[in-house]
Design an enzyme around this catalytic site. Structure first.
Site, PDB file in Angstrom:
ATOM      1  N   TYR A 144      -0.043 -15.023   0.744  1.00 17.08           N
ATOM      2  CA  TYR A 144      -0.260 -13.606   1.082  1.00 17.08           C
ATOM      3  C   TYR A 144      -0.796 -13.500   2.510  1.00 17.08           C
ATOM      4  O   TYR A 144      -0.348 -12.667   3.301  1.00 17.08           O
ATOM      5  CB  TYR A 144      -1.251 -13.025   0.065  1.00 17.08           C
ATOM      6  CG  TYR A 144      -1.533 -11.539   0.175  1.00 17.08           C
ATOM      7  CD1 TYR A 144      -0.569 -10.591  -0.141  1.00 17.08           C
ATOM      8  CD2 TYR A 144      -2.788 -11.087   0.575  1.00 17.08           C
ATOM      9  CE1 TYR A 144      -0.850  -9.226  -0.071  1.00 17.08           C
ATOM     10  CE2 TYR A 144      -3.079  -9.729   0.640  1.00 17.08           C
ATOM     11  CZ  TYR A 144      -2.106  -8.803   0.316  1.00 17.08           C
ATOM     12  OH  TYR A 144      -2.381  -7.456   0.386  1.00 17.08           O
ATOM     13  N   SER A 147      -4.492  -6.560   5.712  1.00 16.33           N
ATOM     14  CA  SER A 147      -5.400  -6.758   4.574  1.00 16.33           C
ATOM     15  C   SER A 147      -6.642  -7.483   5.074  1.00 16.33           C
ATOM     16  O   SER A 147      -6.637  -8.056   6.167  1.00 16.33           O
ATOM     17  CB  SER A 147      -4.690  -7.630   3.542  1.00 16.33           C
ATOM     18  OG  SER A 147      -5.581  -8.064   2.546  1.00 16.33           O
TER      19      SER A 147
HETATM   20  N1  LIG Z   1      -4.778  -2.360  -3.129  1.00 16.11           N
HETATM   21  C1  LIG Z   1      -5.501  -3.214  -2.420  1.00 16.11           C
HETATM   22  O1  LIG Z   1      -6.608  -3.591  -2.821  1.00 16.11           O
HETATM   23  C2  LIG Z   1      -5.023  -3.699  -1.077  1.00 16.11           C
HETATM   24  C3  LIG Z   1      -5.880  -4.518  -0.327  1.00 16.11           C
HETATM   25  C4  LIG Z   1      -5.454  -4.997   0.891  1.00 16.11           C
HETATM   26  C5  LIG Z   1      -4.197  -4.675   1.380  1.00 16.11           C
HETATM   27  N2  LIG Z   1      -3.382  -3.889   0.638  1.00 16.11           N
HETATM   28  C6  LIG Z   1      -2.051  -3.566   1.188  1.00 16.11           C
HETATM   29  O2  LIG Z   1      -1.857  -2.178   1.133  1.00 16.11           O
HETATM   30  C7  LIG Z   1      -0.468  -1.904   1.048  1.00 16.11           C
HETATM   31  C8  LIG Z   1      -0.210  -0.867  -0.036  1.00 16.11           C
HETATM   32  O3  LIG Z   1      -0.559  -1.456  -1.280  1.00 16.11           O
HETATM   33  P1  LIG Z   1      -1.055  -0.607  -2.537  1.00 16.11           P
HETATM   34  O4  LIG Z   1      -2.338  -1.182  -2.950  1.00 16.11           O
HETATM   35  O5  LIG Z   1      -0.946   0.834  -2.271  1.00 16.11           O
HETATM   36  O6  LIG Z   1       0.008  -1.112  -3.620  1.00 16.11           O
HETATM   37  P2  LIG Z   1       1.072  -0.313  -4.514  1.00 16.11           P
HETATM   38  O7  LIG Z   1       1.720  -1.350  -5.350  1.00 16.11           O
HETATM   39  O8  LIG Z   1       0.414   0.840  -5.181  1.00 16.11           O
HETATM   40  O9  LIG Z   1       2.100   0.244  -3.423  1.00 16.11           O
HETATM   41  C9  LIG Z   1       2.962  -0.604  -2.715  1.00 16.11           C
HETATM   42  C10 LIG Z   1       4.311   0.069  -2.624  1.00 16.11           C
HETATM   43  O10 LIG Z   1       5.179  -0.778  -1.870  1.00 16.11           O
HETATM   44  C11 LIG Z   1       6.454  -0.698  -2.478  1.00 16.11           C
HETATM   45  N3  LIG Z   1       7.257  -1.872  -2.197  1.00 16.11           N
HETATM   46  C12 LIG Z   1       7.080  -3.132  -2.667  1.00 16.11           C
HETATM   47  N4  LIG Z   1       8.062  -3.932  -2.233  1.00 16.11           N
HETATM   48  C13 LIG Z   1       8.892  -3.175  -1.482  1.00 16.11           C
HETATM   49  C14 LIG Z   1      10.080  -3.422  -0.768  1.00 16.11           C
HETATM   50  N5  LIG Z   1      10.673  -4.645  -0.772  1.00 16.11           N
HETATM   51  N6  LIG Z   1      10.674  -2.398  -0.098  1.00 16.11           N
HETATM   52  C15 LIG Z   1      10.119  -1.166  -0.115  1.00 16.11           C
HETATM   53  N7  LIG Z   1       8.986  -0.868  -0.765  1.00 16.11           N
HETATM   54  C16 LIG Z   1       8.384  -1.853  -1.442  1.00 16.11           C
HETATM   55  C17 LIG Z   1       6.160  -0.613  -3.967  1.00 16.11           C
HETATM   56  O11 LIG Z   1       7.256  -0.108  -4.692  1.00 16.11           O
HETATM   57  C18 LIG Z   1       4.949   0.294  -4.008  1.00 16.11           C
HETATM   58  O12 LIG Z   1       5.300   1.645  -4.185  1.00 16.11           O
HETATM   59  C19 LIG Z   1       0.234  -3.245   0.823  1.00 16.11           C
HETATM   60  O13 LIG Z   1       0.784  -3.694   2.040  1.00 16.11           O
HETATM   61  C20 LIG Z   1      -0.905  -4.150   0.383  1.00 16.11           C
HETATM   62  O14 LIG Z   1      -0.646  -5.506   0.715  1.00 16.11           O
HETATM   63  C21 LIG Z   1      -3.761  -3.383  -0.586  1.00 16.11           C
END
Ligand SMILES: NC(=O)c1ccc[n+]([C@@H]2O[C@H](COP(=O)([O-])OP(=O)(O)OC[C@H]3O[C@@H](n4cnc5c(N)ncnc54)[C@H](O)[C@@H]3O)[C@@H](O)[C@H]2O)c1
Length: 305
Positions: free
Chosen positions: A163, A150
């Site tokens: 985080y 991130s």
């Molecule tokens: N959306 C943002 O702005 C953003 C920014 C920086 C980093 N990220 C990172 O990107 C990645 C994806 O996030 P996203 O935005 O697509 O979120 P999202 O919530 O749409 O997807 C995350 C997925 O991870 C799954 N998950 C959560 N806990 C879990 C576990 N214990 N075991 C298996 N699966 C699990 C959830 O069910 C979900 O489907 C994450 O690592 C997040 O930290 C996202």
């Protein structure tokens, strides 16, 4: 010195995607499947994952497996990896995308929040690496490992300590493996997204802040304005893999702040102080909620998934 095998095209490649039921993981899986990869999908949300797999199969994609798994549970990941490797062989590309978000101050975060973030966002990818990478090394074909960290794995954003603990941890793992795995022709990409408009922007918890409060809604609206789509983020990730890039950004603002941090450190410090001052303007509201007895006003009682 062995050169990393470049994954120039995905057709026929075995690709494991975690967090494939939603957001960035789902978009990454969809794009790989559309390019002819043999995809293996996993997520903790069984129903949503099955829907994604069904939709992909209906569109003619090769979904070799779609199994629900809590990545923070080592035994579960171990069993999943054993089964997949025995039935389908070693992966070519492993993408650690799954994650959760929870922000707060040192006073409003509870121990459970720190613990769960590290368990899911750091130990989850470590479990996947432990269980899926040795078969890749043994297969000797090379390949690629993608870890989604991130912006909070680069810079000190306000209220992101817990985080960031998980995301900087994943960055540390990646920094070592990019050199360790090179001898096995396995490349490593560290993805540092800024804002991405995914369900995470709904599920994120800010300890002490009511989700219906003006501060939360204002912050959420500001975040969404700058956010890219999950599809744009997924394209940046696949582009990074195909070019064997270590640093992968999904939006220019994070590339810029990373440059600022490295080359104009005083500018970075000023920018972060300004960001911190802005965030801390709502601190009195957090303190009020923290002291209130009503559980509804105290989002520390929110479950941490
Ligand atoms: N959306 C943002 O702005 C953003 C920014 C920086 C980093 N990220 C990172 O990107 C990645 C994806 O996030 P996203 O935005 O697509 O979120 P999202 O919530 O749409 O997807 C995350 C997925 O991870 C799954 N998950 C959560 N806990 C879990 C576990 N214990 N075991 C298996 N699966 C699990 C959830 O069910 C979900 O489907 C994450 O690592 C997040 O930290 C996202």
């Amino acid at each position: 010195m062995a050169r990393v095998r470049r994954i120039r095209e995905l057709r026929g490649q075995r690709v494991l995607v975690t967090g494939a039921a939603s957001g960035i993981g789902r978009a990454v899986a969809e794009q790989a499947a559309a390019e002819g990869a043999i995809v293996h999908l996993t997520d903790i949300q069984a129903e949503l994952l099955a829907e994604v797999a069904d939709r992909l199969r209906a569109a003619g994609a090769v979904v070799a497996s779609a199994d629900a798994c809590d990545l923070s549970d080592y035994e579960a990941v171990h069993d999943l990896a054993q089964r997949i490797t025995a039935e389908h062989g070693a992966m070519d590309v492993v993408l650690n995308v799954a994650g959760i978000a929870f922000w707060g101050t040192v006073s409003s975060l509870e121990h459970e929040h720190w613990r769960r973030l590290v368990d899911v966002n750091l130990m989850g990818p470590i479990h996947v690496i432990e269980c899926f990478l040795p078969p890749m090394v043994e297969a000797g074909r090379g390949g690629h490992l993608v870890n989604v960290s991130s912006a909070a794995g680069i810079i000190g954003m306000p209220w992101h300590a817990a985080y960031s603990a998980s995301k900087f941890g994943l960055r540390g793992v990646s920094e070592v493996l990019r050199f360790d795995l090179r001898r096995y022709r396995i490349g490593v990409s560290l993805v540092c997204p800024g804002g991405v408009a995914t369900p995470l922007t709904e599920t994120v918890h800010i300890a002490g802040i009511d989700k219906a409060s003006r501060s939360f809604l204002r912050a959420q609206a500001g975040f969404r304005k700058r956010a890219v789509t999950p599809e744009q983020a997924a394209s940046s990730i696949w582009d990074g893999v195909k070019r064997n890039r270590y640093w992968v950004y999904t939006s220019p603002d994070i590339r810029l702040i990373h440059l600022l941090q490295r080359y104009v450190p005083w500018g970075y410090t000023l920018a972060m102080r300004a960001m911190s001052t802005g965030a801390n303007r709502v601190l009195p509201e957090v303190e009020r909620a923290r002291r209130a007895d009503a559980p509804a006003a105290d989002s520390r009682s929110n479950a941490v998934r």
